[in-house]
Design a protein around this motif. Structure first.
Motif, PDB file in Angstrom:
ATOM      1  N   UNK A  11       0.834  -1.216   0.000  1.00  0.00           N
ATOM      2  CA  UNK A  11       0.000   0.000   0.000  1.00  0.00           C
ATOM      3  C   UNK A  11       0.860   1.255   0.000  1.00  0.00           C
ATOM      4  N   UNK A  12       1.959   1.230   0.746  1.00  0.00           N
ATOM      5  CA  UNK A  12       2.860   2.381   0.772  1.00  0.00           C
ATOM      6  C   UNK A  12       3.508   2.604  -0.599  1.00  0.00           C
ATOM      7  N   UNK A  13       3.905   1.510  -1.247  1.00  0.00           N
ATOM      8  CA  UNK A  13       4.531   1.631  -2.567  1.00  0.00           C
ATOM      9  C   UNK A  13       3.522   2.045  -3.638  1.00  0.00           C
ATOM     10  N   UNK A  14       2.243   1.727  -3.412  1.00  0.00           N
ATOM     11  CA  UNK A  14       1.210   2.172  -4.358  1.00  0.00           C
ATOM     12  C   UNK A  14       1.060   3.690  -4.359  1.00  0.00           C
ATOM     13  N   UNK A  15       1.583   4.337  -3.334  1.00  0.00           N
ATOM     14  CA  UNK A  15       1.535   5.803  -3.251  1.00  0.00           C
ATOM     15  C   UNK A  15       2.724   6.463  -3.948  1.00  0.00           C
ATOM     16  N   UNK A  16       3.686   5.664  -4.410  1.00  0.00           N
ATOM     17  CA  UNK A  16       4.871   6.211  -5.082  1.00  0.00           C
ATOM     18  C   UNK A  16       4.549   6.380  -6.563  1.00  0.00           C
ATOM     19  N   UNK A  17       4.473   7.635  -7.044  1.00  0.00           N
ATOM     20  CA  UNK A  17       4.152   7.833  -8.450  1.00  0.00           C
ATOM     21  C   UNK A  17       5.370   7.615  -9.333  1.00  0.00           C
ATOM     22  N   UNK A  18       5.130   7.231 -10.575  1.00  0.00           N
ATOM     23  CA  UNK A  18       6.213   7.202 -11.542  1.00  0.00           C
ATOM     24  C   UNK A  18       6.608   8.662 -11.785  1.00  0.00           C
ATOM     25  N   UNK A  19       7.904   8.993 -11.702  1.00  0.00           N
ATOM     26  CA  UNK A  19       8.306  10.405 -11.841  1.00  0.00           C
ATOM     27  C   UNK A  19       8.046  10.998 -13.222  1.00  0.00           C
ATOM     28  N   UNK A  62      12.528   7.346  -3.979  1.00  0.00           N
ATOM     29  CA  UNK A  62      11.136   7.418  -3.525  1.00  0.00           C
ATOM     30  C   UNK A  62      10.709   6.127  -2.822  1.00  0.00           C
ATOM     31  N   UNK A  63      11.218   4.975  -3.271  1.00  0.00           N
ATOM     32  CA  UNK A  63      10.930   3.706  -2.592  1.00  0.00           C
ATOM     33  C   UNK A  63      11.549   3.742  -1.189  1.00  0.00           C
ATOM     34  N   UNK A  64      12.786   4.201  -1.085  1.00  0.00           N
ATOM     35  CA  UNK A  64      13.441   4.297   0.236  1.00  0.00           C
ATOM     36  C   UNK A  64      12.620   5.175   1.185  1.00  0.00           C
ATOM     37  N   UNK A  65      12.203   6.311   0.692  1.00  0.00           N
ATOM     38  CA  UNK A  65      11.427   7.239   1.522  1.00  0.00           C
ATOM     39  C   UNK A  65      10.118   6.595   1.973  1.00  0.00           C
ATOM     40  N   UNK A  66       9.418   5.930   1.060  1.00  0.00           N
ATOM     41  CA  UNK A  66       8.135   5.301   1.403  1.00  0.00           C
ATOM     42  C   UNK A  66       8.320   4.192   2.435  1.00  0.00           C
ATOM     43  N   UNK A  67       9.364   3.382   2.282  1.00  0.00           N
ATOM     44  CA  UNK A  67       9.584   2.272   3.215  1.00  0.00           C
ATOM     45  C   UNK A  67      10.037   2.789   4.577  1.00  0.00           C
ATOM     46  N   UNK A  68      10.872   3.800   4.587  1.00  0.00           N
ATOM     47  CA  UNK A  68      11.340   4.345   5.880  1.00  0.00           C
ATOM     48  C   UNK A  68      10.185   4.972   6.662  1.00  0.00           C
ATOM     49  N   UNK A  69       9.203   5.505   5.954  1.00  0.00           N
ATOM     50  CA  UNK A  69       8.021   6.060   6.655  1.00  0.00           C
ATOM     51  C   UNK A  69       7.296   4.976   7.440  1.00  0.00           C
ATOM     52  N   UNK A  70       7.465   3.728   7.053  1.00  0.00           N
ATOM     53  CA  UNK A  70       6.845   2.605   7.764  1.00  0.00           C
ATOM     54  C   UNK A  70       7.680   2.179   8.971  1.00  0.00           C
TER      55      UNK A  70
END
Length: 165
Positions: A11-19, A62-70
């Motif tokens: 779900x967190x990665x689904x929030x990462x848009x393609x740049x 962006x993946x790193x940022x999304x995962x670290x937020x978890x």
């Protein structure tokens, strides 16, 4: 970890848009291939839409940022080039998002074996704005290398079409 326990990560990665294509996530684009725990680190495996994709550095960050937020600090991001990314990995939700942003989704085609090794012609696309199928290809390259530029002969608007791979 069970599939259910991976759900917040997906779900967190689904929030990462393609740049390069805001409005579609890297999950719906089919870039995220696998998530698994290896020892104490989470491994996210990604496959670029093509090996020279200039957006990969941004996607990794962006993946790193999304995962670290978890709250997950031990993270490995692996890039897998084989099998090569294909538009078959794009979700239906992703194709709808493309249309909503004025980009025609890839047209699924069957290439005869006799045509392998030659460049397949771009298939006519349906205009994402008015729905007309009276369209013509203007250029094999659109705003990015993974898209072609078309024109709708109905509403006269140009639009990108995601190429089928």
């Amino acid at each position: 970890m069970s599939h259910r326990e991976f759900l917040p990560i997906w779900e967190s990665l689904e929030e990462v848009p393609d740049p390069e294509i805001p409005g579609i996530s890297i999950v719906d684009l089919g870039i995220v291939r696998e998530i698994e725990w290896c020892d104490d680190a989470l491994t996210v495996t990604i496959t670029p839409t093509y090996c020279g994709c200039p957006a990969m550095a941004t996607i990794v960050q962006d993946v790193r940022t999304a995962i670290r937020r978890l709250g997950i600090s031990e993270l490995r991001i692996e890039t897998r080039l084989a099998p090569a990314w294909t538009t078959d990995w794009m979700s239906e939700r992703g194709k709808v998002a493309l249309r909503q942003h004025g980009i025609a989704p890839p047209v699924r085609t069957t290439i005869p074996a006799s045509a392998l090794g030659r460049r397949a012609p771009l298939q006519p696309s349906k205009c994402p704005r008015c729905g007309s199928t009276d369209t013509s290809c203007i250029s094999a390259f659109g705003s990015t290398l993974c898209k072609a530029l078309f024109r709708c002969n109905g509403c006269l608007e140009p639009f990108d079409q995601f190429k089928s791979h």
